[in-house]
Write a protein that holds these residues in place. Structure first.
Motif, PDB file in Angstrom:
ATOM      1  N   SER A 267      63.022  -2.996 147.229  1.00  0.00           N
ATOM      2  CA  SER A 267      63.701  -1.760 147.660  1.00  0.00           C
ATOM      3  C   SER A 267      64.751  -1.980 148.742  1.00  0.00           C
ATOM      4  O   SER A 267      65.882  -1.509 148.621  1.00  0.00           O
ATOM      5  N   LYS A 268      64.374  -2.687 149.808  1.00  0.00           N
ATOM      6  CA  LYS A 268      65.260  -2.743 150.979  1.00  0.00           C
ATOM      7  C   LYS A 268      66.258  -3.895 150.870  1.00  0.00           C
ATOM      8  O   LYS A 268      67.445  -3.707 151.087  1.00  0.00           O
TER       9      LYS A 268
ATOM     10  N   ASN B 174      59.093  -1.213 160.726  1.00  0.00           N
ATOM     11  CA  ASN B 174      59.630   0.131 160.728  1.00  0.00           C
ATOM     12  C   ASN B 174      58.632   0.917 161.568  1.00  0.00           C
ATOM     13  O   ASN B 174      57.456   0.950 161.186  1.00  0.00           O
TER      14      ASN B 174
ATOM     15  N   ASP C 103      52.739  -5.966 155.341  1.00  0.00           N
ATOM     16  CA  ASP C 103      53.802  -5.256 154.630  1.00  0.00           C
ATOM     17  C   ASP C 103      55.108  -5.968 154.979  1.00  0.00           C
ATOM     18  O   ASP C 103      55.642  -5.813 156.073  1.00  0.00           O
TER      19      ASP C 103
ATOM     20  N   ILE D 121      58.099  -5.788 153.481  1.00  0.00           N
ATOM     21  CA  ILE D 121      59.231  -5.202 152.744  1.00  0.00           C
ATOM     22  C   ILE D 121      60.597  -5.489 153.404  1.00  0.00           C
ATOM     23  O   ILE D 121      61.609  -5.518 152.735  1.00  0.00           O
ATOM     24  N   TYR D 122      60.597  -5.728 154.736  1.00  0.00           N
ATOM     25  CA  TYR D 122      61.878  -5.996 155.419  1.00  0.00           C
ATOM     26  C   TYR D 122      62.099  -7.484 155.713  1.00  0.00           C
ATOM     27  O   TYR D 122      62.959  -7.837 156.499  1.00  0.00           O
TER      28      TYR D 122
ATOM     29  N   TRP E 212      54.647   2.665 160.707  1.00  0.00           N
ATOM     30  CA  TRP E 212      55.321   3.475 159.682  1.00  0.00           C
ATOM     31  C   TRP E 212      54.457   4.678 159.323  1.00  0.00           C
ATOM     32  O   TRP E 212      53.246   4.545 159.115  1.00  0.00           O
TER      33      TRP E 212
ATOM     34  N   GLY F 221      56.861   0.661 143.610  1.00  0.00           N
ATOM     35  CA  GLY F 221      57.339   0.671 144.999  1.00  0.00           C
ATOM     36  C   GLY F 221      56.279   0.065 145.914  1.00  0.00           C
ATOM     37  O   GLY F 221      55.083   0.042 145.584  1.00  0.00           O
ATOM     38  N   ALA F 222      56.740  -0.430 147.080  1.00  0.00           N
ATOM     39  CA  ALA F 222      55.810  -1.048 148.030  1.00  0.00           C
ATOM     40  C   ALA F 222      54.818  -0.022 148.576  1.00  0.00           C
ATOM     41  O   ALA F 222      53.677  -0.350 148.903  1.00  0.00           O
ATOM     42  N   LYS F 223      55.242   1.227 148.668  1.00  0.00           N
ATOM     43  CA  LYS F 223      54.326   2.280 149.142  1.00  0.00           C
ATOM     44  C   LYS F 223      53.128   2.384 148.180  1.00  0.00           C
ATOM     45  O   LYS F 223      51.984   2.535 148.597  1.00  0.00           O
TER      46      LYS F 223
ATOM     47  N   ARG G 248      62.028   1.897 142.201  1.00  0.00           N
ATOM     48  CA  ARG G 248      60.580   1.994 142.428  1.00  0.00           C
ATOM     49  C   ARG G 248      59.809   0.791 141.909  1.00  0.00           C
ATOM     50  O   ARG G 248      59.027   0.877 140.954  1.00  0.00           O
TER      51      ARG G 248
ATOM     52  N   ASN H 142      53.083  -5.018 159.991  1.00  0.00           N
ATOM     53  CA  ASN H 142      54.387  -4.771 159.359  1.00  0.00           C
ATOM     54  C   ASN H 142      55.466  -5.436 160.215  1.00  0.00           C
ATOM     55  O   ASN H 142      55.786  -4.974 161.294  1.00  0.00           O
TER      56      ASN H 142
HETATM   57  N1  PLP Z   1      56.855  -0.164 153.961  1.00  0.00           N
HETATM   58  C1  PLP Z   1      57.670   0.195 154.952  1.00  0.00           C
HETATM   59  C2  PLP Z   1      57.414  -0.325 156.314  1.00  0.00           C
HETATM   60  C3  PLP Z   1      58.745   1.067 154.716  1.00  0.00           C
HETATM   61  O1  PLP Z   1      59.552   1.405 155.713  1.00  0.00           O
HETATM   62  C4  PLP Z   1      58.945   1.561 153.418  1.00  0.00           C
HETATM   63  C5  PLP Z   1      60.023   2.523 153.113  1.00  0.00           C
HETATM   64  O2  PLP Z   1      60.544   3.202 153.960  1.00  0.00           O
HETATM   65  C6  PLP Z   1      58.077   1.153 152.406  1.00  0.00           C
HETATM   66  C7  PLP Z   1      57.038   0.281 152.698  1.00  0.00           C
HETATM   67  C8  PLP Z   1      58.197   1.683 151.016  1.00  0.00           C
HETATM   68  O3  PLP Z   1      58.937   0.904 150.192  1.00  0.00           O
HETATM   69  P1  PLP Z   1      59.170   1.344 148.667  1.00  0.00           P
HETATM   70  O4  PLP Z   1      60.385   2.201 148.652  1.00  0.00           O
HETATM   71  O5  PLP Z   1      59.330   0.062 147.923  1.00  0.00           O
HETATM   72  O6  PLP Z   1      57.970   2.117 148.233  1.00  0.00           O
END
Ligand code: PLP
Length: 398
Positions: free
Chosen positions: A236-237, A174, A202, A204-205, A124, A98-100, A245, A170
């Motif tokens: 993920s998104k 988010n 980041d 991810i979006y 975030w 996962g990106a987290k 994950r 980011n």
């Molecule tokens: N980065 C941001 C800004 C997010 O909003 C989220 C998930 O809410 C993530 C990373 C995490 O992504 P992942 O589900 O791939 O761990």
């Protein structure tokens, strides 16, 4: 028995808490409309699930290389190269859980005790907590709705000290949904080079941009920025794959090696079957990504219109991601029908869930008191129903 002191530093995620509370009320038979979720309501596209099933039958049941299967690393390198127009080798990328987890590993790979990380706010929820877990110090730099939540480089410059190690961007964001324009990113990238800092982006979006807004990756600004940039991304998104994950990191080779050492002593590889699914996602047909993006765009416009219809609520149209972030500070100081004073967004969110039966996340969770975050990763019917409830509940505040 005592727990670790480390836990004293870390706040549990407020977004997960709101989602859990909404789920609890729903389980008790109460009809709650939840705008808490940070995940697409769509299922993973069928062709991706089919690829995963085939991979399982073909033996994707074992450990893989720590940094990811060679096929996926190669595909991820090509994906970054094609999307950003930069050269990327497989050794400059890795696969995380996962990106987290990509962010977690990256921060553990580059931060020393006491290093400061500049976080443009609102940010975030997890950034500040992961920075602290890695021994760092989060340094929020605020932006305002008047600036479309794009933090000014001059304010970042003022926050830079000899201890600053990184700036974390980011975009799309988010919780605000805003996208950093190229000019703002260039000004930030100049600071990164001038002060020899890391820039973690980041992304991810990045597939979820609307209207004329364009995602820009700062690593494209030239080699001096590129060698300081750690790109976090994932499936993920954009591909509706939160539960699989899988996250990706693209960074200089020594950072990837350091992150691999950390990952090798913690999670080892991301799940083999999920890596096969991610490979299908980024190399297969992309039409469903666009279908989902168009659905989010429609919901975005509906949600922003309905929010701005509520007296006392002001909402910018977000350019990306799937969140609206309205200003609700005009309700501060008002009273609920039962006499509770709305002292801040936390009390307002409690009132909205308990009395209005809608779940939204307080802006305080994102270092932005006076705001709330609503996710529009839910159906148009839910958006209409939930916002009618919100309007009604807010009209009862005196
Ligand atoms: N980065 C941001 C800004 C997010 O909003 C989220 C998930 O809410 C993530 C990373 C995490 O992504 P992942 O589900 O791939 O761990």
């Amino acid at each position: 028995m005592k727990l670790s002191k480390r836990l004293d530093l870390i706040e549990p995620s407020m977004t997960l808490a709101v989602t859990a509370k909404a789920a609890e009320l729903k389980a008790a038979g109460i009809d709650v409309v939840s705008f808490g979720a940070g995940e697409p309501d769509f299922d993973t596209p069928v062709h991706i699930k089919e690829a995963a099933k085939r991979a399982l039958d073909a033996g994707a049941t074992k450990y893989t290389n720590v940094a990811g299967t060679p096929e996926l690393r190669k595909a991820v390198a090509q994906w970054f190269a094609k999307d950003h127009g930069i050269e990327v080798t497989p050794k400059q990328v890795m696969v995380n859980v996962g990106a987290k987890h990509s962010i977690f590993n990256a921060l553990h790979a580059v931060l020393d005790e006491g290093d400061e990380v500049i976080l443009p706010a609102p940010y975030w929820v997890s950034y500040s907590e992961i920075v602290k877990m890695a021994g760092g110090v989060p340094v929020p730099v605020v932006s305002t709705a008047a600036d479309r939540f794009v933090v000014k480089a001059e304010n970042i410059a003022k926050a830079i000290t000899p201890k600053t190690k990184m700036i974390l961007i980011n975009s799309p964001s988010n919780p605000t949904g805003q996208i950093y324009p190229e000019s703002a990113l260039r000004a930030i990238a100049d600071l990164v080079v001038k002060h020899d800092l890391w820039l973690l982006t980041d992304d991810i979006y990045r597939y979820l941009c609307y209207g004329d807004a364009k995602f820009v990756q700062p690593a494209t600004f030239g080699p001096e920025v590129r060698k300081r940039t750690i790109i976090v991304d994932g499936v993920s998104k954009a591909y509706a794959m939160t539960g699989w994950r899988i996250g990706f990191t693209c960074a200089p080779e020594d950072v990837i090696e350091a992150m691999s050492t950390i990952q090798g002593q913690s999670t080892t590889n991301a799940a083999a079957v999920s890596q096969a699914a991610a490979l299908a996602a980024i190399t297969g047909p992309q039409d469903e990504v666009e279908t989902m993006r168009l659905a989010f765009d429609k919901r975005r416009l509906l949600m922003v219109r309905l929010l701005n219809d509520i007296p006392g609520v002001k909402c910018l149209a977000p350019d990306g991601a799937f969140y609206a972030f309205p200003d609700v500070s005009s309700f501060n100081g008002r009273k609920t029908p039962s006499g509770v004073v709305i002292k801040d967004d936390l009390v307002l969110c409690d009132y909205l869930i308990n009395e209005g039966k809608i779940a939204v996340v307080p802006g305080s969770a994102f270092y932005a008191p006076g705001f709330v975050r609503l996710s529009y990763a839910t159906s148009e019917a839910n958006i209409e129903k939930g916002l009618a409830r919100m309007k009604d509940a807010l009209s009862k505040l005196i």
